[in-house]
Design an enzyme around this catalytic site. Structure first.
Site, PDB file in Angstrom:
ATOM      1  N   ASP A 146       0.746  -1.316   0.032  1.00 35.80           N
ATOM      2  CA  ASP A 146       0.005  -0.079   0.131  1.00 35.80           C
ATOM      3  C   ASP A 146       0.934   1.289   0.028  1.00 35.80           C
ATOM      4  OD1 ASP A 146      -2.165  -1.285  -0.117  1.00 35.80           O
ATOM      5  OD2 ASP A 146      -3.066  -1.070   2.274  1.00 35.80           O
ATOM      6  N   LYS A 163      -3.514   3.516  -2.551  1.00 37.63           N
ATOM      7  CA  LYS A 163      -4.765   4.422  -2.654  1.00 37.63           C
ATOM      8  C   LYS A 163      -4.568   5.882  -2.102  1.00 37.63           C
ATOM      9  CE  LYS A 163      -7.982   0.506  -2.845  1.00 37.63           C
ATOM     10  NZ  LYS A 163      -8.962  -0.012  -2.044  1.00 37.63           N
ATOM     11  N   MET A 190      -8.495   9.326   8.517  1.00 35.09           N
ATOM     12  CA  MET A 190      -8.874   9.610   7.229  1.00 35.09           C
ATOM     13  C   MET A 190     -10.004  10.602   7.057  1.00 35.09           C
ATOM     14  SD  MET A 190      -9.217   5.675   5.432  1.00 35.09           S
ATOM     15  CE  MET A 190     -10.153   5.091   7.068  1.00 35.09           C
TER      16      MET A 190
END
Length: 257
Positions: free
Chosen positions: A37, A59, A174
Site C-alpha cells: 500500500d 490508494k 482519514m
C-alpha cells in the site's frame, strides 16, 4: 496439480520502518510476491528477496491505483500460482484495512492465510507527538473511528452521542476532508467546544507535523497550516500532555493562528 501458496496479511506499522514486527519483517524477507500500500514505508521493500515481485496497489483520496476488486483478484491469483505472498498494509491490517474483503476471496478458493498484526497510527502517531491515548484519572476509554464518511460509512445520531459524551479519547482516521463536520457533530451531541484536539500528519516519520487546537478552532488551523493526509485527528483531554511529554522532534509543533 500445483498447490496454492499462502498469503500473509502484514501490518507495516505507522510509518517508521523500525516499528514493523519481527514476524512481519520475516514475511517480507521470505515472500515471492509483495503487494503493498501507499502507507507502507518503501524502505521495508529493501528487505525483500532480489527476485521478489513487488506490486504497488496504493490508494490516495483522489487516486486509486487499483480498485479493491482488482486487489482481491491479484492476491488470489498470485497465491494460486503457488507463491508465498505478503499483503503489506500500513498500520495494522485489521484497522480500516478492508482485509475482510481480501480474505473472503481467499476463502472462496480455500487458500491459506495468516494475519500479522502491526502498530496502528491511532496509538503510535500520538505517542510520537507526546500524547498517550489513555491516562489515569483523565482518560480511561479510547476508540478509533473512520473519518472517511462516504460509501455507507455514516454514523448514526446515537453513535455520535455516544462518541461525544461516552468516550474520553477518540482517534479519527482519514478525516481531514471532513474535519468541520466531525467537529460540528461532536459539539452538537454534547462535547465541549474547547475540548483539545491534536492533528498529527505523517506520524512517526521525519515529516511528522503536529497541530494543536480545540473542536472550535482546529478546522481553521488545519487550513492555515496546510495539513494534509495521512493524518490522525485525536480528540480528548489527553492532548493537554503534548507539551510536557513531547520527545520526538522532526520539527516543532506548527504555529497556531
Amino acid at each position: 496439480m500445483q498447490h496454492a501458496g499462502i498469503v500473509f496479511f502484514v501490518g507495516a506499522g505507522p510509518g517508521d520502518p523500525k516499528l514493523i514486527t519481527v514476524k512481519g519483517l520475516e514475511c517480507i524477507q521470505s515472500s515471492d510476491v509483495i503487494i503493498y500500500d501507499r502507507l507502507a514505508n518503501p524502505e521495508l521493500l529493501s528487505y525483500a528477496k532480489s527476485r521478489a515481485e513487488l506490486i504497488y496497489c496504493g490508494k490516495s483520496p483522489n487516486d486509486h491505483t487499483m480498485k479493491q476488486e482488482e486487489i482481491n483478484e491479484i492476491i488470489l491469483r498470485k497465491a494460486l500460482e503457488g507463491n508465498t505472498v505478503t499483503r503489506l498494509k500500513g498500520g495494522d491490517p485489521c484497522v480500516f484495512g478492508r482485509i475482510n474483503e481480501e480474505i473472503d476471496a481467499l476463502h472462496a478458493c480455500s487458500v491459506k492465510y495468516e494475519i500479522v498484526p502491526g502498530i496502528t497510527a491511532g496509538i503510535a502517531a500520538p505517542a510520537y507527538a507526546g500524547i498517550t491515548v489513555t491516562q489515569r484519572k483523565v482518560a480511561t476509554s479510547f476508540t478509533m473511528v473512520t473519518g472517511h464518511l462516504c460509501h455507507g460509512n455514516t454514523i448514526s445520531p446515537e453513535k455520535w452521542s455516544a462518541l461525544a459524551t461516552g468516550i474520553d479519547t477518540i482517534a479519527f482516521y482519514m478525516g481531514i476532508k471532513n474535519i468541520q463536520f466531525i467537529c460540528d457533530q461532536l459539539i452538537t451531541y454534547g462535547r465541549k467546544p474547547d475540548t483539545p484536539v491534536a492533528i498529527i500528519s505523517w506520524g512517526t516519520t521525519k515529516d511528522q507535523q503536529t497541530v494543536i487546537g480545540t473542536l472550535q478552532t482546529i478546522p481553521q488551523l488545519i487550513e492555515f497550516n496546510r495539513v494534509a493526509n495521512p493524518a490522525i485527528i485525536l480528540v480528548g483531554d489527553v492532548v493537554h500532555m503534548q507539551s510536557r511529554l513531547e520527545w520526538f522532534q522532526p520539527g516543532s509543533p506548527m504555529e497556531a493562528l
